[in-house]
Design an enzyme around this catalytic site. Structure first.
Site, PDB file in Angstrom:
ATOM      1  N   SER A   1       0.834  -1.202   0.000  1.00  0.00           N
ATOM      2  CA  SER A   1       0.000   0.000   0.000  1.00  0.00           C
ATOM      3  C   SER A   1       0.869   1.253   0.000  1.00  0.00           C
ATOM      4  O   SER A   1       1.963   1.277   0.560  1.00  0.00           O
ATOM      5  CB  SER A   1      -0.912   0.008   1.218  1.00  0.00           C
ATOM      6  OG  SER A   1      -0.150  -0.058   2.401  1.00  0.00           O
TER       7      SER A   1
ATOM      8  N   HIS B   1       6.356   2.657  10.986  1.00  0.00           N
ATOM      9  CA  HIS B   1       5.371   3.098  11.980  1.00  0.00           C
ATOM     10  C   HIS B   1       5.640   4.500  12.503  1.00  0.00           C
ATOM     11  O   HIS B   1       4.920   4.997  13.352  1.00  0.00           O
ATOM     12  CB  HIS B   1       5.313   2.105  13.136  1.00  0.00           C
ATOM     13  CG  HIS B   1       4.935   0.735  12.657  1.00  0.00           C
ATOM     14  ND1 HIS B   1       5.865  -0.199  12.276  1.00  0.00           N
ATOM     15  CD2 HIS B   1       3.726   0.172  12.427  1.00  0.00           C
ATOM     16  CE1 HIS B   1       5.241  -1.284  11.848  1.00  0.00           C
ATOM     17  NE2 HIS B   1       3.955  -1.091  11.930  1.00  0.00           N
TER      18      HIS B   1
ATOM     19  N   GLU C   1       8.472  -7.931   8.854  1.00  0.00           N
ATOM     20  CA  GLU C   1       8.667  -6.738   9.666  1.00  0.00           C
ATOM     21  C   GLU C   1       9.697  -7.054  10.727  1.00  0.00           C
ATOM     22  O   GLU C   1       9.624  -8.075  11.392  1.00  0.00           O
ATOM     23  CB  GLU C   1       7.360  -6.360  10.349  1.00  0.00           C
ATOM     24  CG  GLU C   1       7.542  -5.170  11.240  1.00  0.00           C
ATOM     25  CD  GLU C   1       6.307  -4.872  12.037  1.00  0.00           C
ATOM     26  OE1 GLU C   1       5.274  -4.587  11.427  1.00  0.00           O
ATOM     27  OE2 GLU C   1       6.379  -4.921  13.259  1.00  0.00           O
TER      28      GLU C   1
END
Ligand code: GLN
Ligand code: ZN
Length: 762
Positions: free
Chosen positions: A437, A698, A669
């Protein structure tokens, strides 16, 4: 007796009033006094609702301003120094800072509450001396009594569970910590006793996980101490989510009742009751109504179960209750107006579950005939759904049975596929890509709203999405990435998007549950046989591919993630549901491949979330989870490259399963567990393509080239540069456009430098 009991009620409110109040306060729209007033209204409303339903034991102190574990930490003054707390009752500013961070201090860590999708704030014990800042359960008890005349049942997180969920101390300090905490717990109970409290519910879900002999001794000490401190208060030692461990010892603890989950782990608990009986001086909290599922119970089946138990525990010593707190289900089915009748009729959320509990307790007291009408109604509802067309797709059932009997194997082994794929794609070493995304800007969200509301027609919306794709294909080329993505602009959520397009799914209007803090999720419901109907992602992916010569990766959410983030039917196993999803998604994989997409990523971020609590069940779960992934991806040609992505979890203990998924490339991740992960690669060689996220998405911070170079160097000490990919560690949907472009440019530059350095080694 046969009391009816509620173990905990959802906080969020029928219309998420709770969430709205909290967020209004955080954004400065309401004052603190107004926050307290609004939350009190909600809390009292929940209490009177439970009373009006006829519940005998109504929980108090289950309500929270954020999370019940954080409440417990705050009650015991366990506030890390960085929050600058100075004693006394904990101010809301400090409380919320622990949960969410503030400009001076980072928030406490947050993690999953056992195997649910609820997240609690992890207490940090560190150098703190615990003190009782305020007796919260007492305040909650008084409030219920004064305002509503309700004799509440205070709920508290038990000492062993609290300690085991906390961090910041060594295992060898556990007993010392227990000695510090126990007097405070004793004090809380003593004050409750003085106030005249009858029952207290002490939640010890940790008792369903592995317990050592030392833990058992600790439990004995804990409950002896609490009993001695407040002999007049009756303690219901409440367990849930699985069968209790060390049944014989736990049921001998000096408490007045033991609450058992008779749904999740029900078979194990029932077996223990049969094998070892149940002490005659205790009450059994019989958790017969599923507190985590959304389905109406067959009351007849539940009565049969209660009859079986009544052979050991007479009804005078039974409390009828849900299997766990109702925190994990939506508030009420009442708000749903759009679901098809067979489905709607078979749903029970918190309010409806309370009604079931009351009915069962009536039947246990006075005989099944007093609820005969309701018995029939519940049977009819359960049968209607069972007979619905959606649950009886023989075409799907047969196809899935056939497919899942196959070996689920790619045609060639990885080494061969790698050659074929390399020949097809001619990628440079250390290829760069992203996770799928790109930023979902306000503009993107607004466009989707306009379309959903009907203000835009399909064509306007499609054109808008295409413009976004155009823009980002161009940007990705300019930045110099090797494998591109279309950006997922048409998706709100990685599960909902697919659920809306597959058969067998339904969406509620108001089925929200708390995930963490004020964040609520509305999981889709998998209620029927899952079926692929038409391509779901081909249009956007093929469009993106038509705009570039570089490969565009197709993006799908994997079967296990879709399942773990949905409410699922309970008439077939999760394994079967996973295979149905796998079969449906395989058809999408094939559709993408037929449309010329040669790299397909099947995301499985939630695999670890479904891991059973009992060690002995974990292997079986991982086996069928891996198989579901393989079923999804195994039919493509050797030259088609299958990618997967995982995040938010600790992988080191499941690395073998990850290898077994046989994905050509995995991106993982790593920002939060880099050290441990790297270490696990020191111990096991990872034999397939792998990208360890080289920067943390993040945070809005743009990482510089050197920082990413360090990450790459560290990874390449243990991983093969021929198999290594370079990517951020998760999707970029929550990031801003500027920071995303800047970070990716740095990533490509770090890759250029690394290529110079490592080219010789390949
Ligand atoms: N492809 C998804 C994305 O980039 C993956 C999201 C996730 O890992 N949770 O948004
Ligand atoms: Zn991710």
């Amino acid at each position: 007796m046969a009391y009816s009991s509620s173990l905990g009620y959802p906080r969020i409110g029928a219309n998420r009033e709770w969430k709205k109040a909290l967020e209004a306060f955080w954004s400065g729209k309401i004052e603190e006094s107004e926050l307290h007033a609004q939350l009190q209204d909600i809390r009292l409303n929940h209490l009177s609702k439970q009373r009006d339903k006829g519940i005998d034991l109504i929980p108090v102190n289950d309500f929270s301003y954020y999370d019940h574990v954080l409440d417990t930490a705050a009650m015991f003054g366990m506030i890390p120094d960085r929050f600058e707390y100075n004693g006394g009752p904990v101010p809301v500013s400090v409380y919320f800072a622990m949960a969410r961070g503030n400009k001076d201090a980072t928030a406490c860590e947050m993690t999953k509450w056992f195997n649910t999708n609820y997240h609690y704030i992890v207490p940090e014990l560190g150098g703190i001396t615990p003190v009782l800042t305020e007796n919260k359960p007492l305040a909650a008890y008084r409030e219920a009594k004064d305002k509503l005349g309700i004799e509440g049942k205070p709920v508290i997180v038990g000492p062993l569970t609290f300690l085991k969920l906390s961090k910041g101390y060594a295992a060898s300090e556990t007993d010392a910590w227990l000695d510090r905490l126990l007097p405070l717990y004793a004090q809380v109970l003593k004050e409750l006793e003085q106030e005249g409290v009858n029952w207290v519910q002490v939640d010890e879900p940790i008792l369903v996980t592995k317990l050592s002999d030392t833990d058992v001794s600790r439990l004995q000490k804990i409950y002896q101490t609490l009993k001695a401190a407040a002999p007049g208060v009756r303690i219901m030692l409440q367990t849930y989510f699985e069968a209790v461990e060390r049944y014989q010892e736990v049921t001998q603890l000096p408490v007045d009742g033991i609450g058992l989950d008779l749904v999740h782990g029900g078979a194990g608990n029932r077996q223990s009751i049969r094998d070892f009986g149940f002490p005659q001086d205790k009450v059994l909290g019989a958790g017969v109504i599923d507190g985590r599922g959304i389905w109406k119970a067959s009351l007849r089946e539940k009565l049969d179960l209660l009859n079986e138990i009544a052979a050991t525990v007479p009804s005078e010593r039974l409390v009828i209750q849900s299997s766990c707190s109702l925190l994990h289900v939506p508030v009420t089915v009442q708000a749903e107006t759009k679901l098809q009748p067979e489905l709607l009729g078979a749903l029970a959320f918190a309010d409806e579950k309370l009604e079931e509990i009351v009915l069962l307790s009536k039947a246990v007291q006075s005989g099944a005939s007093v609820i005969s009408a309701e018995l029939e109604k519940s049977e009819a509802a359960v049968t209607a759904l069972k007979r619905s067309g959606e649950r009886n797709r023989t075409d799907i059932q047969q196809a899935v049975a056939a497919v899942s009997a196959e070996p689920a194997q790619r045609e060639a082994a990885f080494a061969k596929r790698l050659d074929v794929q390399q020949e097809r794609w001619q990628l440079p070493i250390l290829p760069t890509t992203t996770i799928g995304s790109f930023p979902q800007s306000a503009e993107v969200r607004k466009a989707r709203q306009l379309w959903r509301k009907g203000e835009w027609n399909a064509e306007q919306y499609t054109n808008f999405i295409r413009e976004q794709i155009d823009l980002w294909i161009q940007l990705q080329e300019e930045i110099g990435l090797d494998v591109l993505v279309h950006g997922e602009f048409e998706r709100t959520d990685m599960v909902e998007f697919f659920g809306e397009k597959l058969a067998g799914f339904a969406f509620t209007q108001n089925g929200w549950v708390q995930s963490y803090g004020s964040r609520c999720v509305k999981p889709p419901i998998i209620f029927g046989d899952v079926a692929w109907e038409k391509p779901m992602t081909v249009k956007e992916t093929a469009y993106a591919q038509s705009k570039t010569k570089l490969p565009v990766k197709g993006m799908l959410t994997g079967p296990i993630t879709i399942m773990n983030w949905s409410f699922v039917r309970d008439d077939i196993s999760r394994e079967q549901i996973a295979y149905q999803l796998a079969y449906a998604l395989r058809q999408e994989v094939e559709a993408l491949e037929s449309a010329g997409i040669g790299m397909i990523q099947v995301d499985e971020p939630a695999v670890r979330e479904g891991l059973p609590l009992k060690e002995q069940d974990q292997k079986g779960y991982l086996e069928w989870a891996v198989k579901a992934f393989r079923l999804t991806t195994c039919t493509v040609q050797n030259s088609t490259q299958i990618h997967t992505h995982m995040c938010y979890c600790e992988f080191h203990d499941m690395i073998d399963s990850i290898i077994d998924m046989d994905a050509d490339v995995i991106s993982i991740e790593t920002s939060r567990s880099h050290g441990e992960l790297i270490q696990s690669f020191e111990e096991n060689t990872y034999p397939l393509g792998i990208g360890l996220g080289v920067y943390d998405i993040h945070s809005p911070r743009v990482p510089d080239v050197e920082e990413m170079t360090r990450m790459i160097d560290r990874a390449l000490r243990v991983l093969d540069p021929k198999l290594f990919w370079i990517n951020p560690d998760c999707g970029l949907k929550t990031r801003g456009i500027g920071e995303t472009v800047a970070s990716l440019r740095n990533m490509v530059e770090a890759t250029r430098l690394a290529r110079e350095k490592y080219a010789l080694q390949v």
